[in-house]
Scaffold this active site. Sequence first.
Site, PDB file in Angstrom:
ATOM      1  N   SER A  29       0.829  -1.191   0.000  1.00 44.62           N
ATOM      2  CA  SER A  29       0.000   0.000   0.000  1.00 44.62           C
ATOM      3  C   SER A  29       0.871   1.252   0.000  1.00 44.62           C
ATOM      4  O   SER A  29       1.676   1.441  -0.914  1.00 44.62           O
ATOM      5  CB  SER A  29      -0.959  -0.045   1.197  1.00 44.62           C
ATOM      6  OG  SER A  29      -1.974   0.927   1.070  1.00 44.62           O
ATOM      7  N   ASP A  33      -9.869  -4.032  -5.041  1.00 42.35           N
ATOM      8  CA  ASP A  33      -9.074  -2.933  -4.486  1.00 42.35           C
ATOM      9  C   ASP A  33      -9.295  -1.678  -5.329  1.00 42.35           C
ATOM     10  O   ASP A  33      -9.147  -1.729  -6.556  1.00 42.35           O
ATOM     11  CB  ASP A  33      -7.587  -3.316  -4.503  1.00 42.35           C
ATOM     12  CG  ASP A  33      -6.724  -2.390  -3.669  1.00 42.35           C
ATOM     13  OD1 ASP A  33      -7.004  -1.179  -3.614  1.00 42.35           O
ATOM     14  OD2 ASP A  33      -5.743  -2.883  -3.087  1.00 42.35           O
ATOM     15  N   HIS A  83      -7.978  -4.867  -0.676  1.00 43.27           N
ATOM     16  CA  HIS A  83      -6.801  -4.182  -0.167  1.00 43.27           C
ATOM     17  C   HIS A  83      -6.350  -4.849   1.138  1.00 43.27           C
ATOM     18  O   HIS A  83      -7.151  -5.472   1.834  1.00 43.27           O
ATOM     19  CB  HIS A  83      -7.158  -2.715   0.088  1.00 43.27           C
ATOM     20  CG  HIS A  83      -5.978  -1.805   0.172  1.00 43.27           C
ATOM     21  ND1 HIS A  83      -5.196  -1.490  -0.915  1.00 43.27           N
ATOM     22  CD2 HIS A  83      -5.437  -1.126   1.227  1.00 43.27           C
ATOM     23  CE1 HIS A  83      -4.239  -0.668  -0.544  1.00 43.27           C
ATOM     24  NE2 HIS A  83      -4.352  -0.432   0.747  1.00 43.27           N
TER      25      HIS A  83
END
Length: 312
Positions: free
Chosen positions: A158, A253, A283
């Site tokens: 991320s 995501d 995610h």
Amino acid sequence: MPVDPAIAVMLEQINALTAVSVREADPEFLREADRRLRTLGPAPAPIEVGSVQDTVVAGPAGDIPVRVYRPAGAGPHPTVAYFHGGGWTIGDLDSHDLVTRRLCRDVEAVVVAVHYRRAPEDPFPAAYDDCLAVATHVADHIDAYGGDRDRLAVAGDSAGANLAAVVALAFRDQHRPLAAQLLAYPATDFEGSYPSRAEYGEGYLLTLEALDDFKHLYAGDDPAARSDSRLSPLRAASHRGLAPAVLGVGQYDPLRDEVMAYAEALRAAGVEVFARVYDGLTHTFLGLFALSPAADAADAELFAQLEQRLAV
């Protein structure tokens, strides 16, 4: 494909909670809430590695905490500088301890996990500067880590994958060797518009509102500043000569489309790329391997791909 059943149960629990504005909340409240969310689901089995040491690396604004994981076997080993996710605002060495332990074990690499300065207390370029400082230190002192200067990689998830990508760009520009980059669902473009942001921006762990708030806290709202390649690696003038890349992102995501756009930009520049969209995943799947067999399989593939690029 529907959301992975194990993750769907977790989503129901999270979506039932009262939403909190990332932009308006006290950052320490957000960090504590993140710690509590990570306790949902079964407690994962401990992952044993050879040794774990908390230490520091000198940085541009003081000492940077790092945690060094070493494999059990004799070296030399590859070395991976790992940058945790959390929207440049939350997350720490403990939040990603299971991920970095597994990375150490599966890849048989020395992993140097970095606790960079976080927004909003320390906005851009603080996190970038800290991550680059640690990666540079590790490269310059490789004998104290894995011992093999031809097998150094950067990795992250991320926001941490965003940081890994921009550190890889800096290493390329400084003519520093880098063997690989592992980028799990990185934010690659602060300014672009992508269909997946609208399709999966609500109800799938990372909301579009939270994503926008995290970006605001880290880098403000000036479009010119947000197009800086140290924030938006997709907007770099050139991607030629970058280290081989391993990218993974979940089907659900909101970052999915910009991740795959980055993979295509790297391929177009002649960079060796492995990129996969993982069906049914969301995610943060990298840290969900104890909960979800599908996440476990995705992690195993991504780490195996990194291991191949760090093989002797």
